[in-house]
Design an enzyme around this catalytic site. Sequence first.
Site, PDB file in Angstrom:
ATOM      1  N   HIS A 101      -6.218 -22.208  -9.523  1.00  0.00           N
ATOM      2  CA  HIS A 101      -4.953 -21.502  -9.680  1.00  0.00           C
ATOM      3  C   HIS A 101      -5.154 -20.160 -10.376  1.00  0.00           C
ATOM      4  O   HIS A 101      -4.436 -19.198 -10.100  1.00  0.00           O
ATOM      5  CB  HIS A 101      -3.969 -22.373 -10.465  1.00  0.00           C
TER       6      HIS A 101
ATOM      7  N   ARG B 114      -1.077 -22.976   7.133  1.00  0.00           N
ATOM      8  CA  ARG B 114      -1.734 -24.094   6.441  1.00  0.00           C
ATOM      9  C   ARG B 114      -0.667 -25.111   6.057  1.00  0.00           C
ATOM     10  O   ARG B 114      -0.060 -25.019   4.986  1.00  0.00           O
ATOM     11  CB  ARG B 114      -2.470 -23.587   5.199  1.00  0.00           C
TER      12      ARG B 114
ATOM     13  N   ARG C 277      -1.633 -25.384  11.784  1.00  0.00           N
ATOM     14  CA  ARG C 277      -2.776 -26.296  11.630  1.00  0.00           C
ATOM     15  C   ARG C 277      -2.279 -27.616  11.069  1.00  0.00           C
ATOM     16  O   ARG C 277      -1.550 -27.634  10.059  1.00  0.00           O
ATOM     17  CB  ARG C 277      -3.820 -25.690  10.693  1.00  0.00           C
TER      18      ARG C 277
ATOM     19  N   GLU D  40     -15.166 -24.993  12.987  1.00  0.00           N
ATOM     20  CA  GLU D  40     -15.659 -24.831  11.621  1.00  0.00           C
ATOM     21  C   GLU D  40     -16.858 -25.724  11.333  1.00  0.00           C
ATOM     22  O   GLU D  40     -17.397 -25.719  10.229  1.00  0.00           O
ATOM     23  CB  GLU D  40     -14.537 -25.108  10.609  1.00  0.00           C
TER      24      GLU D  40
ATOM     25  N   ASN E   1     -15.274 -19.727   6.925  1.00  0.00           N
ATOM     26  CA  ASN E   1     -15.658 -20.202   5.581  1.00  0.00           C
ATOM     27  C   ASN E   1     -16.464 -21.494   5.679  1.00  0.00           C
ATOM     28  O   ASN E   1     -17.594 -21.591   5.194  1.00  0.00           O
ATOM     29  CB  ASN E   1     -14.410 -20.424   4.715  1.00  0.00           C
ATOM     30  N   ASP E   2     -15.862 -22.507   6.304  1.00  0.00           N
ATOM     31  CA  ASP E   2     -16.566 -23.786   6.429  1.00  0.00           C
ATOM     32  C   ASP E   2     -17.729 -23.686   7.412  1.00  0.00           C
ATOM     33  O   ASP E   2     -18.780 -24.297   7.201  1.00  0.00           O
ATOM     34  CB  ASP E   2     -15.598 -24.882   6.875  1.00  0.00           C
TER      35      ASP E   2
ATOM     36  N   ARG F 188     -20.205 -22.428  -0.793  1.00  0.00           N
ATOM     37  CA  ARG F 188     -19.803 -21.035  -0.988  1.00  0.00           C
ATOM     38  C   ARG F 188     -19.283 -20.754  -2.398  1.00  0.00           C
ATOM     39  O   ARG F 188     -19.052 -19.604  -2.745  1.00  0.00           O
ATOM     40  CB  ARG F 188     -18.751 -20.628   0.046  1.00  0.00           C
TER      41      ARG F 188
ATOM     42  N   CYS G 193      -9.860 -17.091  11.992  1.00  0.00           N
ATOM     43  CA  CYS G 193      -8.891 -17.199  10.902  1.00  0.00           C
ATOM     44  C   CYS G 193      -9.575 -17.312   9.545  1.00  0.00           C
ATOM     45  O   CYS G 193      -8.899 -17.417   8.521  1.00  0.00           O
ATOM     46  CB  CYS G 193      -7.958 -18.392  11.115  1.00  0.00           C
TER      47      CYS G 193
END
Length: 841
Positions: free
Chosen positions: A457, A564, A601, A695, A718-719, A729, A766
């Site tokens: 956060h 998301r 998604r 991914e 990313n993945d 990462r 994305c």
Amino acid sequence: MVTSQQVELLAPLSGVLMALDNVPDPVFASRLIGDGLCIDPTSQVLCAPLAGVISNLQHTGHAISITHANGVQVLLHIGLDTVNLGGKGFTALVEEGQQVTAGQALIEFDADYIALHARSLLTLMLVVSGEPFVAPSPGGVLVETGQPLLRLQLGQAETVAEVQAGDTQRSQPQRLPNPNGLHARPAAVLAQAAKGFAATLHLHKQGESANAKSLVAIMALQTVCGDSVYLSACGSDAEQALKVLSELLAEGCGESVVAVAPEAQPVAVPEPVASNELRGVCASPGSAFGHVVQLTESVLQISELATDQRHEREQLQQALAGATAQLQTLCDTTQGKAQAEIFNAHQELLEDPGLLEQAFGLIEQGKSAAFAWQSATHQTATLFKGLGNRLLAERALDLDDVGQRVLKLILGVQDCALELPDLAILIAEQLTPSQTATLDTRKVAGFATVGGGASSHVAILARALGLPALCGMSPQVLALANGTEVLLDADQGQLHLEPDPQRIRQLTLQRALQHQRQQQDLQQAAQPASTRDGVRIEVSANIASLAEAEQAVSLGAEGVGLLRSEFLYLERSSPPSHAEQVATYSAIAGVVGTGHNLVVRTLDVGGDKPLAYVPMAHEANPFLGMRGIRLCLERPHLLREQFSAILASADLTRLHIMLPMVTQLSELRMARQLLEEQALALGIKTLPKLGIMIEVPAAALMADLFAPEVDFFSIGTNDLTQYTLAMDRDHPRLASQADSLHPAVLRLIATTVKAAHAHGKWVGVCGALASETLAVPLLLGLGVDELSVSVPLIPSIKARVRELDFVACQALAQRVLGLESAGQVRAALQPLVQPMTELES
């Protein structure tokens, strides 16, 4: 005389037997309170599993503890979150201090009322005194009240006379070498080893002591690195126990340790900084020059005991109400829904029944409000940090933040306003979300912390504030002197000490040019993203709320390439209702409109993103576990409910549905079948477009087999990067190498695009790579049709596309696919940035 003792525990009620692993509550499932089992009840009277004394009866009637004459202590807990019922539905048939026999009725409960008003009826029987046992096989076995269930082995126990006659022995004091003290994992190792000895064993710290065979008791000591502790033992094997356990403590109880000098202070002092560059993980992009300001949190003075329980309860209740009001102010004043939701989640923590039950229970035992609240929050946060789950560890910081807020209200401690110089680079062990949200961005240029993560956060708030930030720094950063000049380059994961003056001037000029460019891009945001030679590229948005959808459209987004959906499910104790889902999807669809794509998604949770209300077993490697489509197909009701809600907005936009973490064609086919069944039930004849995320390397390599059966692909870089390179990462030492511009990742993208286009299907990106300006010409050259990017970056990515020549991008892509490293790829792309600088100057 030495005797071997056993104690048999009977089933406290009738029902279906379950393992603790399947209980949807992390405190119980992780065995923080104690090991045992769970029963889904079919009867409505809780009976004593053994003879003993009622050592504790909660005033709400939902939980009771029995202590056997030989010290075995058993906790019985009816339902989950039943403390919220305030005693309704429960009738206690015994009193605290009363002697009971095995099988005696203890509590009557109204199962229908509890099932309607609480999270669950699951009833737990936990051995909180820590004796080992062999659990029966669960798997849906029916048990009856009074049926023998567990046999506790007390081992070789000495008679009371022998123990009293024996001399208590003590070990030499020693400093704890564990970086975070005896938290859950090392405490569990110590307690398990101690149980192997017959002697009575205690761990001592500064006048406090704990049963060394009890995990909870050890954790309650709240030890930190460098604390001076010693062991005491009484019994025939006391000397051997002290030797073994002392060595175990010195070695860190199975954990990597730090060197602690014999006379060191309890808090370890960081080593002097020896390098001119410290590395970390990018929590928020950007760079800044400034001066170090070290932030430290003052230690609050807390008294453990109190005499007026009523006054302490009122103090805690008033502090909780005050903290709720403070958080509501933060929710109302912070910019952006994502930021406000963080403090909404903090308000939820203040109402968490487990925390409240634990805190008010300690007050009933004579503890002060401050001590009780600190103990409850600290133990739960320690549990989260020790489970080996990155997301839960980051949520522990939220719990620490909430705990500190309430403590200060109880103690009447006022936060003093920080006197900060201009261009302050804040350095801290950890920043809380509350501290981050209230930073004065006119003074603070950026920050670097030892703790935290890129998905925390604090990182979200830093990005919202536009502050460059690093996390996962070496503790050496805490040794930097206040006023030290540093250059924080979050993009490269570096904090430069004694930076070159020329580099500082370049940075200052670069930031001015970036600001000029951003204003220019914003003015042209509504223009289409077409290359100089007329190739149109769709630039859409990655969003997780209605507010972000509205912002994206205002910044020129040509649709939503990634909604998301898990934002509806996370940070809450119960699933969203069908009506709530329908209203949210429909509102977002209305904003996007019928002229653009809305790609939703499906639920991407599990493992690293657990749901409190969906039972999930602990996984050693959650990124390789039950995630995304795997979890949803294992629990098809989740996917059916989500499909039903998403389909309600089919007429409001160009609806697309995307499945995450797909690796096999069978997963795609099963999901499509569920979608078709839901559409048929709703009378929908035309299905929305169905696609998958690429991914996982397996999906990219089999794209030619997937392509005939999907309507589109969207690549999650990313993945895909971390799975392809086998690098986390967020790893502080590997993050800089986990680069999506690695040729191996680019080749998988090229493979996916080739397969899709061969079957007339479109491909989007994305992942974060789509939002990186440097990568845009390469992605276009590889044939990507759509870029779905972070909302604030939509104008700049569209502007970048308009500067490019598509044919030149294709030639560039072919060249870089033959390179051998991400560094070489970045070097090849860097000259393309120069025209931007010339344009701005």
